[in-house]
Design an enzyme around this catalytic site. Structure first.
Site, short mmCIF file in Angstrom:
data_model
loop_
_atom_site.label_atom_id
_atom_site.label_comp_id
_atom_site.label_asym_id
_atom_site.label_seq_id
_atom_site.Cartn_x
_atom_site.Cartn_y
_atom_site.Cartn_z
N LYS A 81 0.85 -1.19 0.00
CA LYS A 81 0.00 0.00 0.00
C LYS A 81 0.89 1.25 0.00
O LYS A 81 1.90 1.29 0.71
CB LYS A 81 -0.90 -0.01 1.25
N SER A 156 -9.65 2.51 2.95
CA SER A 156 -8.78 3.21 2.02
C SER A 156 -7.88 2.30 1.20
O SER A 156 -7.40 2.67 0.14
CB SER A 156 -7.90 4.19 2.79
N SER A 180 -9.67 0.16 7.11
CA SER A 180 -9.10 0.26 5.76
C SER A 180 -8.48 -1.02 5.22
O SER A 180 -8.16 -1.10 4.04
CB SER A 180 -8.06 1.37 5.71
#
Lengths: 511, 514
Positions: A81, A156, A180
């Site tokens: 990420k 997210s 997330s």
């Protein structure tokens, strides 16, 4: 061959690599090919470094050939990420304000996956600074859900979840501040784990809310998540909030998974009409399956969970408003100079105006307000009190049961744009996931099936007391085994074939 | 800038009672910084590093970086708190002080807000005139220093009017302890001297603890002086309320502290006497003009949006550690002064001269470096104080105790006369090197070669036959003229006593020859 390689789990691929019947270069190339083929449609990645990945893979192959003892995930590709800084590789956290910044160091979890011999493919898309539940707030465009490209992949960490669901990477790293990792897992039919706060170092994770952020695994199976957590967890002297004690093997917990005698508490406040019917029905079917496996299902109450979102949306913006103050153009990242030049204050202002998206600005303003003199006690102070009450709810519940179970999120994947103009509706996505962050306890989301009404994936969440992450791997591993047996194969086998997009992407020359 | 109107100091004191409050920042000399593993430029080992070379990701506020508390800095802060007579918190937290400034890499400073490590103490301070004060300490808390800005272009060296600014983050993250006094009442006409003596005492304490280099000219020790005036109540009337305070920053020598407080008293008195009001603000001290000028307006409403630093755990010093550090504390300055006075055998007047000059540490270190107490006192309170006065600085910033001890040894050995030694000190103060290096470079050693002296003496005696006759007649004091001539011929590089001996000897033998 390459189609076959990308569909292996990380554990299976690790075994094939160890046995020497597949090389890391082959496995890496297969995933890079897949990315080239489908990422034009999915847009899970913000940055792919194929050359460096292949170099790393070749190095691992050489070391293996030389007889070096390597870990179970050595040579296995991984996606990271973009919230985690990577030495020599752009790290934007999905924000324009960090465009072009190349960090001089690796985040500790990244360093650990590299030391474990894993092959970093690239960086995955996310809501800007991890603010969002749909990945639509990325400054670089949204990611699309591989189950339905018109729908969001969650957020997210939508990029990490989508990359794994689309077989672009066997595993990925995510970060979870209010859901997330777990909510994207729920909407993409994958596994996501938020470990105990302090289990994984936050060093090098671009901070959203320091007291809530936690890095964790994004995978297709519970065993893969466990193997990855075994790699990234452990004390880091560079993060004062990381837990000093050693951890038991999570992979062992999965391999020994057995729910006989396990007491599972169903949080009644999170088993309500506010959840989509298919989400609830799959949730209850999963519980029945576990009960048949020997678990005891108990209803528990967590009366303060309903205040979690309100408290969360004070604590998070407060900490974020301070954490994001460093993005001022002075030392790194974007710099916007007003026409005709300006003072440092004007340059800072212009840079932040241009570099931050609307959701980030909204939360900075909220947080600045919540911390202001005269408002602190009413907002930040009260939110911290709620946080204590939520922790007490957990303490009371865990006095009665071993783990808690809830649906991971209220609905299946919604359409892109559907909630973009309604921040409150967007925030409600995290109602079931936020309490764990407030209390610092671990949570896992495991695929529970498809909602009958829309055919989209649904997850079930388990929560355990702090430092008892192994319990999550036990119950998650057991449920996964029961469900896969029932389904006759992994849920992701039912995901749509992206090869049509592969054709389209190839025709358009996307790489 | 118009020069502020000042009221006569004595007149000001008649109308107003000065109330002062002092904030002293001490840079700790730990090897690494407060929250990062980067070398600490406040440690002598890392002086003079190139800009932006003593930095880690944390000091630059790089995304993802995290602070980690320096345990040694915490121990030093506890020791300092104990030396200030403070209680040590059983648990205390760091807090973020949020404000945007380019020298502040994260745009927040990690400091302590409502939970300082040390609180509620008291320090005994002795003034030049022998008065002894107990200065009440409110708190001592840990924090990090900011980077250093250099404003280029513009006339003032300030950010306003500058063309551009350079930032050096070497200093960012240097461990600081900020010591805050409670309002100090009762200083009256001694208030300026009390301010000076207080900072001097703090310096003595941190030096005796060995936790800071405590060089004011290097910014290891920085003082902000708060001053307010309270109108004197008429007899039988209730006390007037406290006045509005100003905070004078950038006061970086003992001398300036005294002058700045005195100046603020006179300035505020002139305004108040005319019915004006004092603006609550920070003021800048100007060493050259001895005046202050307004800085940033400051109010209690300044909103730093403090909140507990979530990246750090609370600091929880064990009681065992606190007691261990308490047991290891050096002698308190007042007790130490009494002991040293006895050990050195100084008269009250001599000792007071040392203390008043803020030179106790220097003299003690010079004695420790091998000089006699008398020699150490003589050089520090004599020539070095004169030199410091002329250069408007503190004597300690000119030379080191080791330099003075070396100088005293050279005098003792007869290599230097006092007169030559004064020249050597000037050379050392000008940065020409150690005393021996200055002696060598300037060729200042006493001529101890009797042959050269005898030649000069014979020449002088030959040119002054009347003097020779007088000496021979037993008028020994007449030798002075010859000695003077010889010293002049030797450019002062001779030991006058030896010259005198030789003059008498040569006079006698010359007489015998005649």
């Amino acid at each position: 061959m390459s189609e076959h390689l990308i569909r292996l789990t990380a554990a299976q691929l690790g075994e094939r690599l160890a046995s020497g019947d597949v090389s890391s270069v082959e496995a890496t190339r297969a995933h890079l090919d897949r990315i080239a083929a489908v990422d034009g449609a999915v847009h899970a990645f913000l940055h792919v470094d194929g050359e460096r990945a292949l170099d790393t893979a070749a190095d691992i192959d050489r070391r293996r050939a030389a007889g070096e003892e390597l870990g179970p995930l050595a040579g296995v590709p991984i996606a990271i990420k973009d919230v985690l800084v990577t030495e020599g590789m752009p790290s934007t956290a999905g924000s324009r304000i960090l465009e072009g910044w190349v960090p001089p160091y690796d985040a500790t979890p990244v360093r650990r996956v590299r030391e474990a011999g894993m092959v970093v493919l690239g960086k995955t898309n996310m809501d800007e600074f991890a603010m969002g539940s749909s990945t639509e707030h990325s400054a670089y465009g949204p990611t699309y859900n591989p189950w339905d490209l018109e729908r969001i992949p969650g957020g997210s960490g939508g990029g990490s979840a989508a990359s794994v669901a689309a077989f672009e990477a066997p595993v990925a790293l995510g970060s979870d501040t209010g859901g997330s990792i777990r909510q994207p897992a729920h909407v993409t039919g994958t596994v996501g784990v938020k470990p105990t706060y302090g289990a994984v170092s936050r060093y090098g994770s671009i901070a959203l809310a320091s007291s809530l952020d936690q890095v964790g695994p994004v995978t297709r199976t519970v065993l893969d998540a466990a193997l990855l957590q075994d790699v990234i967890a452990g004390h880091d002297p560079r993060d004062s909030t990381s837990i000093p004690e050693a951890w038991p093997s999570m992979a062992d917990a999965v391999r020994r998974a057995d729910v006989a005698g396990l007491r599972i508490g169903v949080v009644k406040e999170l088993d309500s009409d506010g959840f989509q019917s298919g989400v609830r029905s799959r949730f209850h079917e999963a519980l029945e399956l576990l009960e048949r496996g020997g678990a005891e299902i108990v209803e528990v109450s967590a009366p303060h969970f309903e205040y979690s979102i309100a408290a969360y949306y004070l604590i998070l913006p407060a900490e974020a408003s301070s954490n994001l103050a460093k993005f001022d153009s002075v030392r790194f990242g974007l710099r916007v100079t007003p026409e005709g030049g300006g003072t440092v204050e004007q340059v800072m202002g212009a840079t932040r105006e241009a570099g931050f998206g609307p959701e980030v600005k909204r939360r900075i303003i909220l947080g600045t307000y919540a911390l202001s003199a005269g408002y602190y006690d009413a907002y930040y102070g009260s939110a911290q009190k709620v946080r204590t009450l939520v922790q007490r709810d957990f303490d009371a519940a865990f006095a009665k049961v071993d783990v808690l179970a809830t649906p991971t999120a209220p609905t299946t994947a919604f359409k892109l744009g559907e909630k973009l103009d309604d921040p409150l509706a967007m925030y409600l996505n995290d109602i079931a996931t936020i309490p764990a962050n407030l209390a610092g306890v671990p949570g896992i989301s495991v695929p529970a099936g498809l909602a009958p009404e829309d055919g989209l994936p649904v997850g079930i969440q388990f929560l355990a007391p702090a430092r008892e992450d192994a319990r999550l791997y036990n119950v998650g591993g057991a449920l996964e085994r029961l469900l896969v047996e029932q389904w006759g194969g992994p849920l992701l086998d039912r995901a749509p074939d992206l090869s049509s997009h592969e054709m389209a992407a190839a025709e358009e020359g996307v790489v | 800038m118009a020069r502020a109107e000042l009221m006569d100091f004595d007149e000001a004191l008649e109308l107003f009672e000065p109330v002062i409050g002092l904030e002293v920042h001490v840079e700790l000399n730990t090897r690494t910084k407060m929250f990062s593993p980067a070398p600490n430029p406040a440690n002598s080992e890392f002086h003079g590093a190139e800009p932006n070379t003593l930095v880690a990701p944390v000091d630059l506020g790089l995304p993802g970086s995290l602070p980690v508390v320096n345990g040694e800095a915490v121990r030093n802060s506890i020791s300092l708190g104990l030396a200030l007579g403070c209680s040590i918190a059983e648990s205390c937290r760091f807090a973020r002080k949020n404000y945007f400034y380019p020298d502040l890499a994260k745009n927040y400073q990690i400091s302590q807000y409502d939970e300082p490590i040390a609180f509620e103490g008291s320090v005994e301070v002795e003034l030049e005139n022998g008065r002894v004060f107990q200065v009440p300490i409110e708190r001592a808390h840990m924090e990090e220093d900011a980077g250093k800005l250099t404003h280029v272009g513009g006339s003032t060296g300030r950010i306003h009017g500058a063309e551009y600014s350079l930032v050096d983050y070497n200093r960012a993250g240097v461990p600081l302890v900020e010591i805050v006094t409670k309002p100090i009442f009762g200083g009256e006409a001694d208030a300026p001297a009390l301010a000076r003596a207080y900072v001097s005492t703090i310096r003595d304490i941190v030096i005796s603890l060995g936790i800071s280099e405590a060089r004011m000219e290097r910014g290891n020790l920085r003082c902000d002086a708060n001053v307010s005036l309270r109108r004197r109540a008429a007899a039988g009337e209730p006390a007037e309320p406290l006045g509005t305070r100003t905070e004078t920053k950038n006061v970086n020598s003992f001398r300036s502290i005294e002058r700045a407080v005195r100046h603020e008293i006179q300035r505020q008195a002139a305004i108040l006497a005319k019915g004006g009001t004092i603006t609550q603000e920070t003021r800048h001290w100007h060493e050259d003009t001895g005046t202050t000028s307004p800085g940033r307006p400051k109010s209690d409403a300044d909103d730093y949006r403090y909140f507990p630093e979530p990246d750090l755990l609370p600091v929880v010093p064990s009681r065992e550690l606190v007691e261990e550090l308490r047991a290891a504390l050096p002698e308190p300055p007042a007790a130490r002064r009494r002991r040293l006075k006895a050990e050195w055998g100084f008269t009250d007047l001599e000792f007071q001269g040392v203390v008043n000059g803020g030179l106790l540490v220097e003299v003690a270190e010079t004695v420790a470096a091998g000089a006699t107490p008398a020699a150490a006192r003589k050089w520090w309170t004599g020539e070095l104080s004169r030199l410091a006065n002329a250069r408007e600085t503190d004597a300690a910033s000119l030379v080191t105790p080791a330099d003075v001890a070396e100088l005293a040894a050279l005098v003792e050995a007869g290599t230097l006369t006092d007169r030559l030694a004064r020249q050597v000190l000037e050379g050392v103060a000008d940065g020409e090197g150690s005393p021996q290096q200055v002696v060598d470079a300037r060729g200042l050693a006493v001529v101890s070669d009797d042959g050269a002296l005898v030649a000069a003496i014979d020449e002088a005696l030959a040119s002054q036959p009347d003097v020779l006759a007088k000496i021979r007649d037993g008028k020994v004091q007449a030798a002075g003229a010859v000695i003077g001539a010889v010293m002049k011929a030797m450019q002062g590089k001779a030991d006058a006593a030896r010259v005198r001996e030789l003059v008498l000897e040569r006079a006698a033998s010359t007489g015998a020859d005649a």
